[in-house]
Write a protein that holds these residues in place. Structure first.
Motif, PDB file in Angstrom:
ATOM      1  N   TYR A  11     -23.392  41.387 -34.487  1.00 37.67           N
ATOM      2  CA  TYR A  11     -24.158  42.403 -35.203  1.00 37.67           C
ATOM      3  C   TYR A  11     -23.980  42.113 -36.687  1.00 37.67           C
ATOM      4  O   TYR A  11     -22.871  41.908 -37.161  1.00 37.67           O
ATOM      5  CB  TYR A  11     -23.616  43.789 -34.850  1.00 37.67           C
ATOM      6  CG  TYR A  11     -24.091  44.865 -35.795  1.00 37.67           C
ATOM      7  CD1 TYR A  11     -25.328  45.463 -35.611  1.00 37.67           C
ATOM      8  CD2 TYR A  11     -23.319  45.264 -36.869  1.00 37.67           C
ATOM      9  CE1 TYR A  11     -25.774  46.447 -36.482  1.00 37.67           C
ATOM     10  CE2 TYR A  11     -23.752  46.250 -37.738  1.00 37.67           C
ATOM     11  CZ  TYR A  11     -24.986  46.830 -37.543  1.00 37.67           C
ATOM     12  OH  TYR A  11     -25.426  47.792 -38.406  1.00 37.67           O
ATOM     13  N   THR A  12     -25.088  42.108 -37.444  1.00 38.76           N
ATOM     14  CA  THR A  12     -24.969  41.839 -38.880  1.00 38.76           C
ATOM     15  C   THR A  12     -25.333  43.032 -39.747  1.00 38.76           C
ATOM     16  O   THR A  12     -24.734  43.209 -40.799  1.00 38.76           O
ATOM     17  CB  THR A  12     -25.812  40.619 -39.300  1.00 38.76           C
ATOM     18  OG1 THR A  12     -27.187  40.871 -39.044  1.00 38.76           O
ATOM     19  CG2 THR A  12     -25.365  39.359 -38.565  1.00 38.76           C
ATOM     20  N   ALA A  13     -26.309  43.851 -39.342  1.00 38.91           N
ATOM     21  CA  ALA A  13     -26.710  44.973 -40.196  1.00 38.91           C
ATOM     22  C   ALA A  13     -27.721  45.861 -39.495  1.00 38.91           C
ATOM     23  O   ALA A  13     -28.371  45.450 -38.538  1.00 38.91           O
ATOM     24  CB  ALA A  13     -27.342  44.438 -41.481  1.00 38.91           C
ATOM     25  N   THR A  14     -27.843  47.073 -40.020  1.00 37.38           N
ATOM     26  CA  THR A  14     -28.959  47.945 -39.696  1.00 37.38           C
ATOM     27  C   THR A  14     -29.712  48.122 -40.997  1.00 37.38           C
ATOM     28  O   THR A  14     -29.120  48.496 -42.008  1.00 37.38           O
ATOM     29  CB  THR A  14     -28.488  49.321 -39.196  1.00 37.38           C
ATOM     30  OG1 THR A  14     -27.723  49.131 -38.007  1.00 37.38           O
ATOM     31  CG2 THR A  14     -29.671  50.234 -38.893  1.00 37.38           C
ATOM     32  N   ARG A  15     -30.996  47.801 -40.981  1.00 40.91           N
ATOM     33  CA  ARG A  15     -31.762  47.936 -42.222  1.00 40.91           C
ATOM     34  C   ARG A  15     -33.242  48.075 -41.929  1.00 40.91           C
ATOM     35  O   ARG A  15     -33.718  47.711 -40.850  1.00 40.91           O
ATOM     36  CB  ARG A  15     -31.500  46.780 -43.165  1.00 40.91           C
ATOM     37  CG  ARG A  15     -31.947  45.419 -42.673  1.00 40.91           C
ATOM     38  CD  ARG A  15     -31.602  44.357 -43.728  1.00 40.91           C
ATOM     39  NE  ARG A  15     -32.373  43.160 -43.561  1.00 40.91           N
ATOM     40  CZ  ARG A  15     -31.914  42.025 -43.042  1.00 40.91           C
ATOM     41  NH1 ARG A  15     -30.665  41.962 -42.623  1.00 40.91           N
ATOM     42  NH2 ARG A  15     -32.688  40.972 -42.924  1.00 40.91           N
ATOM     43  N   ASP A  16     -33.959  48.615 -42.894  1.00 42.79           N
ATOM     44  CA  ASP A  16     -35.415  48.662 -42.818  1.00 42.79           C
ATOM     45  C   ASP A  16     -35.939  47.291 -43.212  1.00 42.79           C
ATOM     46  O   ASP A  16     -35.535  46.738 -44.243  1.00 42.79           O
ATOM     47  CB  ASP A  16     -35.978  49.725 -43.761  1.00 42.79           C
ATOM     48  CG  ASP A  16     -35.815  51.132 -43.215  1.00 42.79           C
ATOM     49  OD1 ASP A  16     -35.569  51.261 -42.000  1.00 42.79           O
ATOM     50  OD2 ASP A  16     -35.929  52.087 -43.987  1.00 42.79           O
ATOM     51  N   ILE A  17     -36.827  46.760 -42.364  1.00 41.26           N
ATOM     52  CA  ILE A  17     -37.396  45.432 -42.607  1.00 41.26           C
ATOM     53  C   ILE A  17     -38.909  45.572 -42.611  1.00 41.26           C
ATOM     54  O   ILE A  17     -39.480  46.273 -41.767  1.00 41.26           O
ATOM     55  CB  ILE A  17     -36.949  44.430 -41.515  1.00 41.26           C
ATOM     56  CG1 ILE A  17     -35.419  44.278 -41.545  1.00 41.26           C
ATOM     57  CG2 ILE A  17     -37.639  43.084 -41.693  1.00 41.26           C
ATOM     58  CD1 ILE A  17     -34.862  43.397 -40.431  1.00 41.26           C
ATOM     59  N   ALA A  18     -39.550  44.889 -43.548  1.00 40.70           N
ATOM     60  CA  ALA A  18     -41.013  44.897 -43.608  1.00 40.70           C
ATOM     61  C   ALA A  18     -41.564  44.371 -42.288  1.00 40.70           C
ATOM     62  O   ALA A  18     -41.124  43.315 -41.807  1.00 40.70           O
ATOM     63  CB  ALA A  18     -41.498  44.065 -44.779  1.00 40.70           C
ATOM     64  N   LEU A  19     -42.520  45.085 -41.724  1.00 44.46           N
ATOM     65  CA  LEU A  19     -43.123  44.649 -40.460  1.00 44.46           C
ATOM     66  C   LEU A  19     -43.740  43.260 -40.593  1.00 44.46           C
ATOM     67  O   LEU A  19     -43.723  42.484 -39.635  1.00 44.46           O
ATOM     68  CB  LEU A  19     -44.162  45.672 -39.987  1.00 44.46           C
ATOM     69  CG  LEU A  19     -43.557  46.974 -39.464  1.00 44.46           C
ATOM     70  CD1 LEU A  19     -44.615  48.061 -39.371  1.00 44.46           C
ATOM     71  CD2 LEU A  19     -42.880  46.764 -38.129  1.00 44.46           C
ATOM     72  N   ASP A  20     -44.251  42.937 -41.761  1.00 42.03           N
ATOM     73  CA  ASP A  20     -44.837  41.606 -41.985  1.00 42.03           C
ATOM     74  C   ASP A  20     -43.795  40.489 -41.912  1.00 42.03           C
ATOM     75  O   ASP A  20     -44.151  39.329 -41.745  1.00 42.03           O
ATOM     76  CB  ASP A  20     -45.550  41.555 -43.340  1.00 42.03           C
ATOM     77  CG  ASP A  20     -46.821  42.386 -43.361  1.00 42.03           C
ATOM     78  OD1 ASP A  20     -47.343  42.720 -42.271  1.00 42.03           O
ATOM     79  OD2 ASP A  20     -47.291  42.705 -44.470  1.00 42.03           O
ATOM     80  N   ASP A  21     -42.514  40.838 -42.024  1.00 42.41           N
ATOM     81  CA  ASP A  21     -41.442  39.837 -41.962  1.00 42.41           C
ATOM     82  C   ASP A  21     -40.910  39.637 -40.548  1.00 42.41           C
ATOM     83  O   ASP A  21     -40.046  38.789 -40.329  1.00 42.41           O
ATOM     84  CB  ASP A  21     -40.287  40.227 -42.883  1.00 42.41           C
ATOM     85  CG  ASP A  21     -40.661  40.175 -44.357  1.00 42.41           C
ATOM     86  OD1 ASP A  21     -41.681  39.523 -44.704  1.00 42.41           O
ATOM     87  OD2 ASP A  21     -39.939  40.798 -45.160  1.00 42.41           O
ATOM     88  N   LEU A  22     -41.403  40.435 -39.597  1.00 44.36           N
ATOM     89  CA  LEU A  22     -40.930  40.350 -38.213  1.00 44.36           C
ATOM     90  C   LEU A  22     -41.866  39.507 -37.373  1.00 44.36           C
ATOM     91  O   LEU A  22     -43.078  39.565 -37.524  1.00 44.36           O
ATOM     92  CB  LEU A  22     -40.824  41.752 -37.603  1.00 44.36           C
ATOM     93  CG  LEU A  22     -39.832  42.709 -38.264  1.00 44.36           C
ATOM     94  CD1 LEU A  22     -39.929  44.085 -37.617  1.00 44.36           C
ATOM     95  CD2 LEU A  22     -38.421  42.167 -38.185  1.00 44.36           C
ATOM     96  N   THR A  23     -41.288  38.739 -36.459  1.00 48.63           N
ATOM     97  CA  THR A  23     -42.039  37.904 -35.523  1.00 48.63           C
ATOM     98  C   THR A  23     -41.827  38.448 -34.120  1.00 48.63           C
ATOM     99  O   THR A  23     -40.698  38.746 -33.731  1.00 48.63           O
ATOM    100  CB  THR A  23     -41.526  36.445 -35.582  1.00 48.63           C
ATOM    101  OG1 THR A  23     -41.661  35.962 -36.918  1.00 48.63           O
ATOM    102  CG2 THR A  23     -42.287  35.548 -34.623  1.00 48.63           C
TER     103      THR A  23
END
Length: 178
Positions: A11-23
């Motif tokens: 486990y590295t983190a819980t964070r908000d990530i831009a949907l455009d950055d997700l695959t």
């Protein structure tokens, strides 16, 4: 506070990530009901994190591909994500487990009916339909099938003959009690 870990998964983190950055996970075999997820998101927001693998070059959604689709469709810019590092084999297994394990559960129909009835018909965002609730709470016996009462149970202690009103199979009370 130490974060829980799985064998070999970091486990590295819980964070908000831009949907455009997700695959999306390539080859994800599950076909989710994005419209039902959208309705849930409209009513409740994103209440569960996506599980995302950081490969070093990509952020790949292992669990929550359809939720990410629904978030996009609802106009969200980001998604709350639990970020992990793992092997290709672990990623495949996590994707398969997420897609299958919920199916293996069952419902306590009395508890389910009580929860649904408590909503007073406002099923928005639950995934349940009024028809499903009606069938659950009014489970009618087939025509000719007697409602349960203690005399039926008492009769099973003494061999009596019963005939199923649906299929016509005849059996004795002793067979039914066995």
């Amino acid at each position: 506070m130490t974060e829980p870990t799985l064998p070999g998964v970091t486990y590295t983190a819980t964070r908000d990530i831009a949907l455009d950055d997700l695959t999306r996970y390539p080859g994800n075999p599950r076909r989710g009901d994005v419209e039902a997820l959208r309705a849930s998101i409209r009513r409740h927001g994103q209440y569960r994190s996506l599980v995302v693998r950081d490969t070093g070059t990509q952020l790949v959604v292992l669990a929550g591909n359809h939720t990410s689709d629904a978030l996009r469709a609802e106009g969200a810019a980001t998604a709350r994500c639990e970020v992990i590092e793992c092997t290709d084999d672990q990623a495949r297994r996590i994707n398969l487990a997420d897609n299958k394990l919920a199916e293996l559960g069952t419902y306590d129909e009395e508890d389910l009916a009580a929860m649904l009835v408590a909503l007073d018909g406002d099923l928005d965002g639950t995934g349940w339909s009024a028809g499903e609730v009606a069938r659950l709470v009014s489970a009618e016996l087939p025509e000719g099938f007697p409602a349960y009462d203690e005399s039926i149970a008492d009769g099973l202690l003494n061999p009596t003959t019963h005939t199923c009103p649906n299929c016509g199979h005849t059996f004795t009370g002793a067979e039914a009690a066995a």
